[in-house]
Scaffold this motif. Structure first.
Motif, PDB file in Angstrom:
ATOM      1  N   SER A  87       2.869   2.163  -3.297  1.00 47.34           N
ATOM      2  CA  SER A  87       2.220   2.067  -4.606  1.00 47.34           C
ATOM      3  C   SER A  87       1.171   3.176  -4.723  1.00 47.34           C
ATOM      4  CB  SER A  87       1.562   0.699  -4.770  1.00 47.34           C
ATOM      5  OG  SER A  87       0.514   0.538  -3.838  1.00 47.34           O
ATOM      6  N   PRO A  88       0.735   3.473  -5.936  1.00 46.18           N
ATOM      7  CA  PRO A  88      -0.217   4.590  -6.105  1.00 46.18           C
ATOM      8  C   PRO A  88      -1.564   4.301  -5.454  1.00 46.18           C
ATOM      9  CG  PRO A  88       0.780   3.983  -8.198  1.00 46.18           C
ATOM     10  CD  PRO A  88       1.134   2.905  -7.231  1.00 46.18           C
ATOM     11  N   SER A  89      -2.306   5.362  -5.190  1.00 49.21           N
ATOM     12  CA  SER A  89      -3.614   5.240  -4.535  1.00 49.21           C
ATOM     13  C   SER A  89      -4.770   5.258  -5.523  1.00 49.21           C
ATOM     14  CB  SER A  89      -3.827   6.404  -3.565  1.00 49.21           C
ATOM     15  OG  SER A  89      -2.709   6.591  -2.770  1.00 49.21           O
ATOM     16  N   THR A  90      -4.517   5.703  -6.739  1.00 40.42           N
ATOM     17  CA  THR A  90      -5.625   5.825  -7.679  1.00 40.42           C
ATOM     18  C   THR A  90      -5.707   4.575  -8.550  1.00 40.42           C
ATOM     19  OG1 THR A  90      -4.275   6.778  -9.422  1.00 40.42           O
ATOM     20  CG2 THR A  90      -5.181   8.293  -7.797  1.00 40.42           C
ATOM     21  N   ASP A 102       0.447   9.467  -8.857  1.00 40.81           N
ATOM     22  CA  ASP A 102      -0.751   9.810  -8.091  1.00 40.81           C
ATOM     23  C   ASP A 102      -1.276  11.181  -8.475  1.00 40.81           C
ATOM     24  OD1 ASP A 102      -1.571   7.712  -6.605  1.00 40.81           O
ATOM     25  OD2 ASP A 102      -0.449   8.225  -4.800  1.00 40.81           O
ATOM     26  N   VAL A 147       5.874   7.107  -7.938  1.00 43.15           N
ATOM     27  CA  VAL A 147       4.509   7.060  -7.394  1.00 43.15           C
ATOM     28  C   VAL A 147       3.910   8.439  -7.104  1.00 43.15           C
ATOM     29  CG1 VAL A 147       3.177   6.374  -5.358  1.00 43.15           C
ATOM     30  CG2 VAL A 147       4.531   4.693  -6.580  1.00 43.15           C
ATOM     31  N   GLN A 178      -2.591   2.750 -10.447  1.00 46.62           N
ATOM     32  CA  GLN A 178      -2.169   1.384 -10.147  1.00 46.62           C
ATOM     33  C   GLN A 178      -1.929   0.590 -11.429  1.00 46.62           C
ATOM     34  OE1 GLN A 178      -5.290   0.249  -7.425  1.00 46.62           O
ATOM     35  NE2 GLN A 178      -4.246   1.190  -5.691  1.00 46.62           N
ATOM     36  N   TYR A 207       0.818  -1.218   0.000  1.00 51.49           N
ATOM     37  CA  TYR A 207       0.000   0.000   0.000  1.00 51.49           C
ATOM     38  C   TYR A 207       0.846   1.260   0.000  1.00 51.49           C
ATOM     39  CZ  TYR A 207      -4.014  -2.827   1.600  1.00 51.49           C
ATOM     40  OH  TYR A 207      -5.023  -3.714   1.726  1.00 51.49           O
TER      41      TYR A 207
END
Lengths: 514, 351
Positions: free
Chosen positions: B285-288, B331, B327, B292, B282
């Motif tokens: 790595s990207p949140s969107t 993001d 990242v 991802q 988590y």
């Protein structure tokens, strides 16, 4: 048979929608009990602010006897609603009492001692379909009907929008996605014809073409009852929607049912849609058919601490303690009293607070029903909140910006689009109070805005004063100038006159001497 | 501000529970690793996790915070576990200890602790070890190398892990290493692969390689379990695998004698571990959702590029670290569209 024809793109769009959360329903056993009428309490407390907008203006005095349905406070301003006596009795006066509000502060309310006779004004039976649309809106306004889903927006103000531009689609919100609450569920099950009739009346008022009633699929009996009641009604359709929080949010329900998005800076009327809660529709039905103002509502009393959770039909103004007592009191210590649902409801500190028009639930929650962790952990960027946000925001980033004090940047990435549904806080594994940050920031922004307005007003006044003083000084100077000139002129004239006189005198002297 | 505001309910998910589910998903592949590489693998796993936990407690002491809650969230243990799986199964104890403490102290806490690190701690440690100790980090053993007797003897295991006595006879090259060195001698793939490549036994992990990377199918099964439990999304693993398979298939079709077949890429080295357990971390790595996909594709593509043309036979760790550094940018440019707004942020207009 009653399912809508799905076009492929909208079907796909629904499949791709991943927002929301699935809080445990906890609607039983309250949802299994029939609506029970709560006996009249000895005293009713009727806050003047039971709706969004300006508080109502009281029309009664201490000692005055009123009948059920009598107007006791009138609407004040464009967005406001009148208040009517929920039963017969004597007005005690107007006092500052604890009211349902996030601040916990007191507010003005009319106190009414009930006489137990429940004498009413004579009913006014009317056929809604003989009324002009504008007349329907007027009567709904006079009946004090506000949004029963909790938003308490005056219903007639919405209907009036339909007078301005056509709104072809009416959506009745039977989502009831908040856990515990089942007042709408029971209403739809037991009084489906009222809801359907209300939908038809609203359609007439707004010149609409069709009504869609969206009900979450965890209420099969409500769906069945509504469908039975809508049998043969061509323009009303009952549609099952998935149980997912916040499906009962206006924007989300519209999007799910019609595939269209309400513009961020617009209203649902802009895309030809109006949403009303099913309870509001039933209230409109009663207001128009029988001339009965909004003076009662259904309230779910539930939560782990309540001995017998149930749905009660309650007069507006009944103290919450009466509801709890009627449900057998509590079996466990209550960790938190909540008015409304657990996702968006209000934490309250006293049971002296009355039921108001927007109160759908009263929950006595025990410790284990609340958030588990006392302390939030660090954000692990799991993006649960991003996936769950029904608006497509990035709550984790917004919260980080707010924490660092950069409100402006958080607005740039969507703070003002947040609908405060609380899904992000609910899903966060670190239990970070995300929506609480956003509400706080929005409050802060509003305060800043008010401040700015105040400062602007002060600046304007100061400028006005300065220019006034300048003008006055100028005028004074000019006047002085004028006076001076006048004096000079007068002096000159006097001198002239004197000279003339002198010369005349000289002449006379000359003449006399001559 | 009202101290108690909605929501008054919370979902069942907590950080500790998420970490626990990931460890549960790692268990089958880990046990398979123990089975294939014997007692030294078990001692190595223990040393790595223990070092990670001690380092976490040390950092808590430095920050003057109670160590209990920090250890309880399971993140340090998971970091240690993931690092152990990416080490040569018979690596000496000090490799494990140095790697785990680097992962926790430098790659995680120096950045600010849980949630703050830019790079995946396990992969940062693995790359540090690979660059600093290339010999120890590329000493592979064949599964059941010494026969079950030696692999099952705890005393031998201790001497392997703590004495560093890996008999030469037991070492073996990984497939990627073997292919790379053969290629450097000008030997075509069709020849170098003969007798070294068998999809079935590779899928089960019966090959030389890191402790937990070899059982590709068990790792994939653990990954699917995590997807079903909604701990990880589909985006990163799917994109990672596509990022490896697409260029590999294309290149292999054009020049089968020069480029490994896509299946060989999938079943060797760290692709499965990387796709399901490393790239899905988590924090790094990207949140969107869109981000991802981009991140996963980048990881896969870079893995293939490094394996194919780079100096190192394996590229998963490098690929993940490189993408980690991108990242924040990813993001930023892949924010989801806000409801009722166009991509450019302007409000939609009524039709």
């Amino acid at each position: 048979m009653n399912t809508p024809a799905l076009s492929t793109p909208s079907f796909l769009r629904r499949m791709l929608q991943r927002w929301g959360a699935h809080p445990e329903g906890r609607k039983h056993p309250a949802a299994d009990t029939e609506i029970t009428v709560l006996p009249l309490p000895p005293r009713l407390i009727l806050p003047l602010a039971q709706h969004i907008g300006a508080p109502a203006r009281p029309l009664v005095q201490a000692g005055q006897y009123v009948l059920r349905g009598e107007l006791i406070a009138e609407a004040q301003g464009a967005i406001s609603a009148p208040i009517h006596a929920p039963t017969s009795g004597t007005v005690i006066g107007i006092a500052e009492v604890p009211v349902p509000h996030a601040s916990g502060l007191a507010g003005p309310a009319i106190l009414l001692d009930t006489d137990g006779l429940d004498e009413a004004l004579p009913p006014d039976h009317t056929d809604p379909f003989s009324l002009e649309p504008a007349e329907i809106a007027r009567r709904v306004a006079a009946a004090g009907v506000v949004g029963m889903g909790g938003a308490t927006f005056p219903a007639a103000v919405k209907l009036a929008l339909g007078q301005k531009n056509p709104i072809p689609t009416l959506i009745l919100n039977g989502g009831e996605c908040e856990p515990y609450l089942s007042c709408d569920d029971r209403l739809m099950r037991e009084r489906a014809p009222e809801v359907i009739d209300g939908a038809r009346i609203i359609l007439r008022a707004i010149g609409g073409e069709r009504a869609l009633i969206g009900v979450e699929n965890n209420k099969p009996q409500a769906i069945a009852a509504l469908r039975a009641a809508a049998e043969g009604v061509a323009d009303v359709e009952v549609v099952e929607v998935p149980s997912r929080y916040p499906m009962g949010s206006e924007k989300q329900l519209i999007s799910w049912l019609t595939g269209r998005e309400v513009p961020a800076e617009g209203r649902s009327a802009d895309i030809g849609v109006m949403v009303q809660n099913v309870g509001t529709a039933a209230a409109i039905h009663r207001a128009i058919r029988f001339g009965e103002p909004l003076t009662r509502r259904i309230v779910t009393v539930s939560g782990g601490a309540i001995r017998t959770p149930r749905n009660l039909e309650v007069r507006i103004g009944t103290p919450l303690s009466t509801l709890v007592a009627f449900c057998g009191g509590t079996t466990e210590p209550v960790a938190r009293w909540v008015m409304g649902g657990p996702m968006m409801g209000l934490s309250i500190h006293s049971l002296d607070i009355p039921v108001i028009k927007g109160s759908g639930g009263l929950l006595g929650l025990v410790e284990h029903e609340l958030a588990a962790l006392p302390e939030p952990g660090p954000c692990i960027r799991c993006a649960s909140c991003v996936g769950a946000c029904p608006i497509g925001l990035m709550p984790l980033e917004m919260a980080a910006l707010i924490r660092s004090g950069d409100l402006k940047a958080s607005v740039e990435i969507g703070l003002k689009d947040c609908i405060s549904c609380g899904t992000c806080s609910f899903v966060c594994p670190s239990q970070i109070p995300l929506v609480q940050y956003f509400n706080h920031a929005k409050g802060e922004l509003a305060a800043q805005g008010r401040n700015r307005m105040k400062q602007d007003a002060i600046k304007e006044l100061v400028e006005a004063r300065e220019s006034r003083m300048e003008r006055e000084a100028r005028e004074k100077a000019e006047a002085a100038e004028r006076r001076k000139a006048e004096r000079a002129r007068a002096k000159a004239a006097a001198a002239e006159a004197a000279a003339a006189k002198a010369s005349a005198a000289a002449k006379t002297t000359e003449e006399t001497t001559a | 501000m009202n101290p108690i505001s909605s929501p008054h309910a919370h979902g069942a998910r907590s950080v500790g529970r998420v970490m626990l589910l990931v460890m549960l998903a790692l268990t089958p592949a880990t046990v398979a690793g123990f089975w294939h590489f014997g007692w030294p693998a078990i001692t190595l796993w223990c040393v790595t996790i223990l070092s990670a936990l001690i380092s976490e407690a040390f950092c808590a002491r430095l920050a003057e915070r109670p160590a209990g809650p920090l250890l309880a969230d399971g993140s340090a243990m998971l970091t240690g576990w993931l690092l152990a799986l990416s080490l040569p199964p018979w690596a000496p104890w000090w490799i494990a200890a140095a790697g785990a403490s680097f992962a926790v102290i430098v790659a995680k806490h120096a950045f600010g602790g849980l949630g703050q690190n830019l790079f995946n701690p396990a992969m940062a440690a693995r790359v540090m070890l690979l660059i600093s100790f290339p010999v120890e980090m590329t000493q592979w053993v064949a599964p059941h190398a010494a026969g079950l007797s030696a692999a099952l003897d705890p005393m031998t295991a201790l001497s392997v892990t703590f004495g560093g006595n890996v008999p030469d006879a037991m070492t073996s090259a990984s497939l990627l290493g073997h292919v790379k060195s053969e290629a450097s001698r000008g030997i075509a793939l069709s020849q170098s692969l003969t007798g070294h490549w068998d999809p079935f036994s590779f899928g089960l992990g019966q090959r030389a390689g890191s402790l937990g990377e070899t059982s590709a199918l068990l790792l994939a099964a653990g990954g699917v379990f995590l997807m079903l439990k909604r701990v990880i999304g589909v985006q990163i693993p799917a994109a990672f695998i596509l990022g490896v398979v697409l260029p590999a298939a294309f290149a292999h079709l054009l020049a089968p004698d020069q480029y490994l077949p896509p299946l060989a890429h999938l079943l060797t080295g760290g692709v499965m571990l990387g796709a399901f357990f490393i790239a899905t971390d988590y924090v790094s790595s990207p949140s969107t959702p869109l981000g991802q996909w981009i991140f996963g594709l980048g990881c896969g593509l870079l893995t293939w590029v490094i394996r194919t043309w780079g100096a190192y036979p394996e590229g998963v760790a490098f690929a993940v670290l490189l993408m980690n550094s991108a990242v924040p940018l990813i993001d930023r440019v892949t924010r989801p569209r806000i409801f009722g707004r166009r991509r450019n942020g302007h409000s939609m207009t009524a039709p």
